[in-house]
Each structure stands twice: as C-alpha cells, then as structure tokens.
Design an enzyme around this catalytic site. Structure first.
Site, short mmCIF file in Angstrom:
data_model
loop_
_atom_site.label_atom_id
_atom_site.label_comp_id
_atom_site.label_asym_id
_atom_site.label_seq_id
_atom_site.Cartn_x
_atom_site.Cartn_y
_atom_site.Cartn_z
N GLY A 1 0.80 -1.22 0.00
CA GLY A 1 0.00 0.00 0.00
C GLY A 1 0.82 1.26 0.00
N LYS B 1 -51.12 -1.57 -28.41
CA LYS B 1 -51.50 -2.97 -28.56
C LYS B 1 -52.83 -2.99 -29.31
CE LYS B 1 -51.06 -7.35 -26.86
NZ LYS B 1 -50.23 -8.31 -27.56
N CYS C 1 -52.28 -10.79 -37.79
CA CYS C 1 -52.00 -11.64 -36.63
C CYS C 1 -52.05 -13.09 -37.07
CB CYS C 1 -53.01 -11.37 -35.53
SG CYS C 1 -52.70 -12.35 -34.04
N LYS D 1 -51.07 -3.23 -41.66
CA LYS D 1 -49.99 -4.10 -41.18
C LYS D 1 -50.06 -5.43 -41.90
CE LYS D 1 -47.55 -5.56 -37.01
NZ LYS D 1 -47.48 -5.47 -35.55
N CYS E 1 -12.39 -23.79 -41.69
CA CYS E 1 -12.53 -23.51 -43.13
C CYS E 1 -12.29 -24.78 -43.94
CB CYS E 1 -11.58 -22.39 -43.54
SG CYS E 1 -9.82 -22.75 -43.21
#
Length: 860
Positions: free
Chosen positions: A274, A409, A506, A544, A794
């Site tokens: 310290g 909503k 929906c 939508k 690869c």
C-alpha cells in the site's frame, strides 16, 4: 473516431454564462479523480479550470503504476484529451509544496475552490526493508511499476528507457491489485518464477478477481498465511526471505506464530503493502485542513468536502477509493458539491441531489427526425403493436425514455374481446442453448389486447395531452365487416390518435375468428377494408401486412389502391417453436399440453422482413413503410432505412432488455449518419474500423516477412512466434530511441451530414433479380495466415460442404486455398476470426467443373 467533446448544447455561450461560472478552480494532481472532477465541472459550464501536476504526464497512478498490458497509455490519454476539449488547462511540474504552492497561496491567488487528487505518493515501507535499495534486489511497488510504465507506455516518457531487469525468483508481498500488477509485470521483465506472498488467506484477497485470475494463468505461485520477518543478504544482494506463519483465532483476530518459520530463496523482493502520505512538506502545504488518524485529510464521504468548505479531496488521498473506477467516482461526486458550494457564494441554491450533465459530441447535434405521411417523428424508433405497448403506462414510460412513437397494442370492439392463454411467450430455439437476455427469437401465441376499446381511446387522449410531440398510432382489428371497421376507426380518430394501424396480419388465434391473418392474405379483402377506413377517417392509416403469403407486394399494392397511406412490414412469421424429447410442445397450455402455431419474432426473421420491406419499396417507390422484424440496434435499423423503410418498430429487443435501449439506438444512428460526412473514416463499416492484422486483439507483424517462412499460432510454433516478435521489437526499439506518438487531430466533416430522408431506399439500387447478377466477375478466398488460429473450420466446411478447395497442412495446420476455389464464401462464413478470410477478385477466368462435358449425357 477522433471526435471532440463539446459543451452541453443547451448551455448559453461562454461569454453569456453567469459570473459564478467564471471563477478560478484549481485541481491538484492529474490522476483519475482530478480528470473526472475537471471534466464534470467543465460540462456544468465552468470555464476557468486549471489542473496542477508535478509530473510531466497525465493520469497519475493509472498512468504510472498500472502496466500497459492492463491499461494502455492511449486509454488514459483519450480521456484527458476529451477533458481538454472543454477548455481545461493543465500546468505540469507544479503542485502542492512545489515552488511554494500551498492551499493558502492558491486562495490568495483568487481560487474559489480546490480539489486535492494527489494520490498517495509514498510507499508503505515495512521496517525490515529500511536501507535496502534496487541494486540489492529490493523494490517497492512505487519504484518498480513506474519503471515498467515508462519503458512500456509510448508517449509517457520520451527517453524510451528499458524495462527493469528482473531475473531468477521474485517474491511479491501483498494481496491487492498493485501486488498482482507487480507479479505479472515481473514475469514480463524476465523473472523465472514469481511468488505472491500475503498475510491472510485467499478469501481475504483485496484484488479484483480478474487480476488474480490473470496471475494464475501466467503461472504465478500463491503463498498465503505468511508474514515477512527478515531479508537475507549475501554479498550485498538479496538471496532469501524469512516468514512466520499467520493464523486466525476463534475471535477472528490474526496472530503470528513465531515457532513456524518459512525461508524462501529469492533474487528480488517487491513490496506492495500500500501507500501513504508521509511527505511533511506536502502535509504542511495542505494547512489548515484537518487530518484523520491515518494521516489523511478528513473527507465527508458524501460531498468529498474537507474541514475547509472550499477544499475537496478524492481518490487515494481521500481514503475512500480503492480502485481507479472508485477514484473517478470520487471526482464525479465532488464536482457536484463544488458546483453547489461555488453557486452558494453567489446566492444561488443548488439541489443536494446530483444532476450531472451528460457527455456531448457533435454527433448529438445530428437531426434524426423524419416526416412520413404528414407526421413528424422526433426519431424513427417506436414501439411495435406488441407486448411493450400492453398498457397506457408502459407507452408513457417509453415516451419518457425517448422513443419517437408508439403503436398501441391492437384493440377491438367489445363484441370481439379476447382472453389470452398461458404460457404464451417463449424464448426461441434458434439461439441454441442460450438463456437469458440476448435471445435471437421469440415465439408467442398471445392475442390482441385484453383491454377494451374505451380504455384505449381514453389512454390515447391522455397520452396525446401529455406528449403532443410524440406520434401515437392506434392499432385496431375487426372482422371483415364495414360497419365494425368504420365504428372502431372513428372512435380512435376522435380519441386523438395521430394515425391508425390496421392489424390484418396476426398469424394465430384471430384468423380463426375471421380477423387478422384471415383478412390480410387476400388482396381483395385488404383493398376493401382500406377503402372502408379511408371513407371513415381523415387521419393517415397503415395496413400491417403478414409475411405468411406468397407475394407480399400484391398485398401492399392492394392496400395502396384502397387508400392506405402506407404499410407496416411485417408481422410475425407463423411457426412451431419446438418439441421436447417426450414429444410435448412448448408452449404447452393446460393439462392436455396443447399448443398451436404461433408468431415468431426477433433477429431470426430479420432477413424475411428486409426482403419484404425492400420488395415493397422497389415495387411502390415513395410509398411509406413502417418496418418491423428483428430491429435490435442502430446498425440494423439503418439496414431497414436503406431498404426503403421510413420509421422502425421494435418489440423483441425490448423484451430482451428494456425501454432504455432507445438511448443506444438514437446515439448509434446519429453516429452512423455523422460518420458518413468524414472522409478519413470511409474504410470503416459503420462504427467499426477496418480490422488490423492481429492475434487476440494485439497487432502482430507478418512472420513470413521477418524470417522467410510461415508459422502457425499454436503449440511450439506459438513459442517461436513470440520469440521472433520479441526480437523484432528489440530491433525496432534500437533503431528508434524516441518514443513519439503521432499527434491525433479531430476529424472535421467535409461532406454534408445526411438526414434520415437521404438514406431511405439507398440500397434499392443494388437489389434486383438473379438475372441481373454478373457471373463473369468472380471472387476467391484469401486467408490471412497471421490472423489464422489454425482451427481447421474452413478446411472442414470446404471439404464436406463445399468444393475441396482448401488444403490443410497436417503438421503446421496452415490452410491454403487452391485454384479449385469457386468463391462460394462458405469458409468466410464459418471462420471464427473477423476478416481473417477475405474474398478478393479472381485473376483467372472461372470455368465451372461440369462433371461431364455439356455435349455428353450420362450413361444410361
């Protein structure tokens, strides 16, 4: 990016600031606490701030005692430069007790407030080490770490001094961060073995776990329960140390057992017990402030104020902080209470609760507002009609957080009210065994809102009254009935909605009732519903759309023909998320464990949404599109804007985190637009610079250029590489003795900063049919062998899923691309190292391998 920090744009110009903001403020020491304090004071508007630093570099302990490999010079210097952007002045070679500077002289010179951040400059040196020197093999952490820093941190010291030469066995005493820094640094300075010795057990180690783990990884040895007793010298050099065993009694007190003596051979001892403030001249210069029993200034832990109201202190000297981060916080905390004290001198009351200003750059001045269908959006990010918009209070919190718009909503007439099942929203399986935040997808079987139309209309009225500048769109749904659509759309318009979104998409539950998907898959039904709504309301509305159709463009065209002002693309993708090993589904509802096809959302559907948006934008130029489907960052948002979207709806990313992601989205989009104006950053990919040649993030030279042959990065080859790189560093160091860093200048925009409207649809010119693609301009893979980690991915994918065009050396594991490469890019796609594989132009004509000549047919 080399972009400067600027003052808070809401502050008046410097010359118009009140007198209190022009007072002289001094900060003593240029460590983390002072840099932080000065930065926040400057952000608050103070313009006469001076830091006095007795050394010739900034950063204090962070610069001189934390090694380069843990805290690079550039990191600290970067913070200091940002501070200086705000006008903070720094005077080097001057500090407390230097050239007569004291708190009293500072007051006489007109300084109204002082912050002491000088750290603890002297080591806490045990009496057994008195008289020992570095020539004998003894260092304190205050001796050793600055030598390491000056040799390893370019820019800190122009002398380019060598690392301290440490050989043989090293004992480091202590169990804090500094002790472990000494241990790992000693290994880099040549130590053969390093022992970290401490008085208590592992459960009492004060260092952060990362420090201890690093020391373990680098093969440092730990010896607990030992207290130093004696240093053994031979021929004027340290050869060993003696310790006694420490034990903890039943009362928790630590005792030393003189009967248990341990002797360890050592060539070097580093004491890291310290630091203290023992310089009498410095202590005298701090008069008249009071000191506590540990010899440090008395500091209020809340205000960081000392016994003298105008003097504040923080960092190590404050006796509270144990880490750099805590020191930074001390300075931040002190800045507010210094502000409060200074304002009180001029009769201005300031809140005791800190209200510190944010960080600002020219990026924050970039305008990301956008107009669409006659509506002005403060920014293009909004809540999708989904779980984040479940209630009015949630939308309110979103607006307060900074979202530009929200779609409620979906709600219906009372006769179509729904009740949800549970469970109904589950994590996706597309991310594999990843749990917690960061899901790549979600699946839901949630229906529309369970709340009534009356609730939503009242909520819309209240929200618009409180947030008049935010766009609020009402999402509505009805069956194929003109009267219903007319009634509900008029209700929403009267309530004050800025626009409507017609949920015709929906994918679960509602279709069975003749709503949502049942309407949105038929162009004729979409066209008629849009006509009904157009006749009923005057506000804009958007249809939508569902991705669960053969051609979404035909549905968009039908919406346009019906009078829609735009479309939302797209709703969730119908799917079955997964089945358990016993064949039961998830989500499973009720005792019967039944499920249904739900709507998948999140990053997994982004390619589908991008395709839908770009296809509509190409077919209907200028027709507004609200994009949704996998938008989880500013970068992905920009992709949708480039594809033709005008504004962006978000749901899954909020489910993964919370509303605060909007801060990153807005700042990120502002940055992406700002960077387009800087010519020097044209090789960047958005906010990401070009990838340098590296191994684990550290730049590496090309070994083939140094020794004439290639080497992989594993096993004994890795040791060879390290040796070659080290020798090259030594050679370069001998050739250039000056440690000069290039001066970084702020980049200035040389081109106009684009607005949102300028980037909408920018990518459409590159999207077309397969027939538009050129099959004569081919590419091949190029592997950067210096960045390759020799994993073989690869080779494996090319061998078993491609064209067998990569050879893999069985000894060195170095992959080589052969002339058989067709440029399929599969190897790049599975390579775990970014930009290790690049696709470059083919230099020879591409001739496909047909198997058999075209003129021949396979044998029958």
């Amino acid at each position: 990016m080399n972009i400067p920090q600027i003052r808070n744009p809401s502050l008046p110009p410097l010359e118009d600031m009140p007198e209190a903001y022009q007072v002289k403020i001094a900060l003593l020491g240029a460590g983390p606490a002072s840099l932080s304090c000065a930065s926040f004071l400057a952000r608050l508007g103070y313009s006469n701030i001076t830091i006095f630093e007795k050394q010739e570099y900034l950063g204090g302990l962070s610069m001189s005692e934390i090694p380069q490999f843990r805290l690079p010079y550039d990191v600290v210097n970067f913070e200091a430069k940002l501070m200086k952007d705000l006008g903070v002045k720094i005077i080097f070679r001057k500090g407390l007790a230097v050239d007569g500077m004291t708190l009293r002289t500072l007051k006489e010179d007109g300084y109204k407030a002082v912050f002491i951040g000088i750290g603890l400059p002297e080591p806490n040196r045990d009496s057994i080490f008195q008289g020992l020197t570095m020539n004998q093999g003894f260092y304190t952490s205050k001796d050793f770490l600055p030598l390491v820093a000056m040799a390893s941190k370019p820019g800190m010291c122009a002398c380019h001094s060598p690392l301290p030469s440490v050989h043989g066995t090293v004992i480091v005493l202590g169990a804090g961060d500094t002790a472990f820094d000494c241990a790992t640094s000693a290994l880099r300075c040549g130590a053969r073995r390093v022992f970290v010795v401490f008085r208590k057990g592992f459960t009492h180690i004060r260092a952060v776990p990362e420090e201890m783990e690093l020391a373990k990884e680098e093969k440092c040895e730990f010896l607990p329960f030992l207290s130093p007793r004696k240093v053994v010298l031979k021929g004027g050099r340290i050869v060993a140390m003696e310790f006694v065993r420490t034990e903890q009694d039943s009362d928790g007190n630590w005792r030393e057992d003189e009967d248990q003596v341990v002797r360890l051979k050592a060539d070097v001892v580093i004491s890291a017990f310290g630091s203290i403030l023992s310089d009498s001249k410095v202590r005298e210069a701090m008069a008249p402030i009071k000191f506590n029993k540990w010899g440090l200034p008395e500091v209020d832990p809340e205000t960081m104020q000392t016994s003298e109201p105008w003097v504040f202190a923080g960092g190590d000297v404050g006796g509270i902080a144990n880490t750099t981060v805590e020191s930074v916080n001390d300075g931040k905390q002190a800045s507010w209470y210094m502000h409060r004290y200074i304002q009180s001198l001029y009769g201005v009351a300031v809140s005791t609760a800190p209200e510190l200003p944010l960080f600002y750059t020219p990026i924050d001045l970039v305008d990301i507002s956008v107009e669409m269908a006659g509506l002005k959006f403060p920014n293009p990010f909004g809540l999708a009609s989904a779980t984040p918009a479940t209630s009015s209070s949630m939308i309110r919190r979103a607006f307060e957080a900074g979202w530009g718009f929200a779609v409620t909503k979906t709600f219906s007439l009372d006769k179509d009210i729904v009740t949800n099942v549970s469970p109904r929203i589950v994590r996706g399986t597309t991310s594999g065994p990843l749990y917690g935040p960061g899901q790549g997808s979600f699946l839901n079987i949630e229906l529309i809102s369970e709340k009534t139309a009356a609730y939503w209309c009242k909520s819309i009225t209240e929200l618009k009254a409180d947030f008049p500048n935010h766009v609020l769109i009402a999402s509505i749904m009805c069956s194929y009935n003109k009267e219903d659509w007319t009634e509900l759309s008029k209700m929403a318009e009267v309530a004050g909605a800025d626009a409507l979104e017609l949920n015709l998409s929906c994918p679960h539950g509602m279709g069975e009732r003749g709503m949502g998907l049942a309407c949105g898959q038929d162009p004729e039904l979409v066209r008629n519903i849009c006509r009904w709504v157009r006749q009923a309301v005057h506000i804009p509305f958007f249809a939508k759309l569902t991705p669960n159709v053969t051609d979404i463009v035909k549905i968009a065209m039908a919406a346009q023909e019906g009078g829609a002002d735009g479309v939302t693309a797209t709703n969730t993708v119908s799917g079955l998320m997964g089945l358990k090993a016993d064949s039961t589904p998830w989500p499973a509802v009720g005792r019967g464990l039944r499920t249904t096809y739900g709507g998948m959302s999140g990053n997994a559907i982004r390619p589908i949404a991008l395709r839908a948006v770009s296809a509509i934008a190409r077919a209907l130029p200028g027709f507004p599109i609200l994009a949704t489907g996998g938008i989880d960052s500013a970068e992905t948002g920009l992709q949708f804007l480039h594809s033709g979207a005008s504004v962006l709806q978000v749901c899954s990313a909020i489910q993964n985190q919370d509303f605060t992601v909007i801060d990153d989205y807005c700042t990120g989009l502002q940055a992406l637009l700002y960077l387009k104006s800087i010519e020097e950053l044209e090789d960047w990919n958005g906010q990401s610079p070009a990838t340098m040649c590296h191994q684990k993030g550290k730049p590496v030279p090309r070994i083939a250029d140094l020794m004439g042959k290639k080497l992989p990065s594993f096993g004994p080859y890795l040791e060879q590489r390290k040796k070659i790189i080290a020798e090259n560093k030594i050679r370069l160091k001998a050739q250039n003795m000056a440690a000069e860093l290039p001066e970084k200048k702020h980049f200035i925009p040389k081109k106009p900063i684009p607005a949102i409207k300028d980037v909408i649809g920018k990518a459409l010119q590159y999207i077309g049919t397969y027939g538009d693609l050129c099959n004569t301009e081919q590419v091949v893979a190029l592997i950067d062998e210096e960045m390759c980690i020799n994993c073989g991915k690869c080779y494996m994918t090319c061998n078993d899923s491609g064209y067998q065009a990569i050879q893999f050396d069985p000894s060195t594991h170095l992959p080589t691309v052969t002339a058989s490469c067709t440029g399929c890019t599969l190897c790049l796609s599975v390579c775990p190292v970014i930009d290790c594989i690049r696709m470059v132009s083919r230099t020879t004509p591409y001739e496909p391998r047909r198997g058999l000549p075209l003129a021949l047919s396979p044998a029958q």
